[in-house]
Scaffold this active site. Structure first.
Site, PDB file in Angstrom:
ATOM      1  N   ASP A  94      -2.587 -12.031   3.402  1.00 15.30           N
ATOM      2  CA  ASP A  94      -1.395 -11.452   2.777  1.00 15.30           C
ATOM      3  C   ASP A  94      -1.171 -10.057   3.373  1.00 15.30           C
ATOM      4  O   ASP A  94      -2.122  -9.372   3.737  1.00 15.30           O
ATOM      5  CB  ASP A  94      -1.623 -11.357   1.260  1.00 15.30           C
ATOM      6  CG  ASP A  94      -0.370 -10.952   0.491  1.00 15.30           C
ATOM      7  OD1 ASP A  94       0.273 -11.835  -0.083  1.00 15.30           O
ATOM      8  OD2 ASP A  94      -0.043  -9.736   0.464  1.00 15.30           O
TER       9      ASP A  94
ATOM     10  N   HIS B 144      -4.274  -9.074  -6.304  1.00 17.63           N
ATOM     11  CA  HIS B 144      -4.222  -7.659  -6.722  1.00 17.63           C
ATOM     12  C   HIS B 144      -4.846  -7.425  -8.102  1.00 17.63           C
ATOM     13  O   HIS B 144      -5.016  -6.280  -8.506  1.00 17.63           O
ATOM     14  CB  HIS B 144      -2.777  -7.151  -6.768  1.00 17.63           C
ATOM     15  CG  HIS B 144      -2.110  -7.043  -5.430  1.00 17.63           C
ATOM     16  ND1 HIS B 144      -2.662  -6.347  -4.377  1.00 17.63           N
ATOM     17  CD2 HIS B 144      -0.938  -7.558  -4.964  1.00 17.63           C
ATOM     18  CE1 HIS B 144      -1.867  -6.429  -3.320  1.00 17.63           C
ATOM     19  NE2 HIS B 144      -0.809  -7.166  -3.648  1.00 17.63           N
TER      20      HIS B 144
HETATM   21 ZN   LIG Z   1       1.589  -9.443  -0.562  1.00 19.83          ZN
END
Ligand SMILES: [Zn+2]
Length: 308
Positions: free
Chosen positions: A159, A122
């Site tokens: 993910d 991220h």
């Molecule tokens: Zn995640």
């Protein structure tokens, strides 16, 4: 040969506030999975600043260092914290991923798993977010391309959250095919199919809440695996988050450990076809501790089987 696995005690030095899902206890859950496998372990080295600077500007590094606390926590994003040991952990996560790339490209290991935290997918160019400080996997990709001179590599990010940081860091990189499957709608909100990248090299596969492992398998066979085969990568990198598991508290894709095993087998099939089995996998999310153990055992168990 067997799977090369990078760990380090410093990963436990990245401490998060009580109740935070990205907690130190995740490491013991991962270790419980790795203990049952026949792996070659190495300590993750500290990355040099120059590695991090492959993807992040000096000003960002300076800002994180200035924010690092001498005790307690510093909050750098809505859900991202620095503790005293966080920067060492983040530098060793990058160092482990880069060393894994070095070993797999050199042929001293066929595949590798980096059991690091904090996660990385991220973190954007100048923004820590979603528990992530550095774009660990994107940095490792840049090292494979710019240091080792690879022409093409593919990234699979399974993910449950979209790998917005990897997408941001590799948006203009024609040599990296970035493929992400993720639950949508869900944090961070990006990852629509029309987000193609500057060279059409980004592939986003959104999956619906509750869709299960069957939808995932069909989606990968229809959308992601053909793109990887057409790209003919010389290395496959994996952002291995296990928060798509049915028991995970943060999401609802309802995958089981055998779905992670299936996905890993298919990734290894592609790696065998195009790049001598070269796979480097880095831990991202996964927040239910027993599910994390079962899922890591499934994923790394397949890597170990396929490493010989
Ligand atoms: Zn995640």
């Amino acid at each position: 040969m067997t799977t090369l696995c990078f760990r380090h005690s410093a990963f436990a030095g990245h401490v998060t506030p009580a109740g935070h899902p990205e907690q130190v206890a995740r490491l013991a859950a991962v270790d419980a999975a790795l203990a049952g496998l026949d792996l070659r372990f190495e300590d993750a080295p500290l990355a040099a600043d120059a590695e991090v600077l492959r993807c992040h500007p000096q000003a960002y590094l300076d800002r994180l260092r200035a924010a690092a606390p001498t005790s307690g926590f510093a909050q750098v994003d809505g859900d991202t914290y620095l503790s005293v040991g966080s920067l060492e952990a983040a530098f060793r996560a990058v160092g482990g991923a880069c060393a894994a790339v070095d070993a797999v490209v050199a042929g001293s290991a066929r595949n590798a798993f980096v059991a690091a935290r904090p996660p990385g997918h991220h973190a954007e160019t100048e923004t820590a977010m979603g528990f992530c400080l550095f774009g660990t996997l994107a940095i490792a990709a840049k090292r494979a391309l710019d240091h080792h001179g690879l022409s093409r590599l593919a990234i699979v990010d399974f993910d449950v959250h979209h790998g917005n940081g990897s997408q941001d860091l590799l948006w203009h990189e024609p040599r990296a095919l970035f493929c992400s499957s993720h639950q949508m709608p869900l944090y961070p909100g990006s990852g629509r199919p029309r987000e193609f990248g500057a060279h059409g090299q980004i592939v986003n596969l959104p999956l619906r809440d509750g869709s299960g492992g069957g939808s995932m398998r069909a989606g990968y066979e229809a959308v992601i695996f053909p793109r990887i085969a057409a790209f003919r990568p010389e290395l496959i990198l994996v952002s291995a988050g296990f928060d798509a598991h049915a028991d995970d508290p943060l999401a609802g894709l309802e995958w089981q450990a055998e779905d992670f095993a299936w996905l890993t087998q298919r990734i290894c099939d592609l790696a065998d076809t195009f790049c001598h089995g070269r796979v480097v996998s880095c831990l991202e999310g996964g927040y239910d501790l027993p599910a994390l153990t079962a899922s890591v055992a499934a994923h790394v168990g397949v890597l170990q089987e396929r490493s010989r």
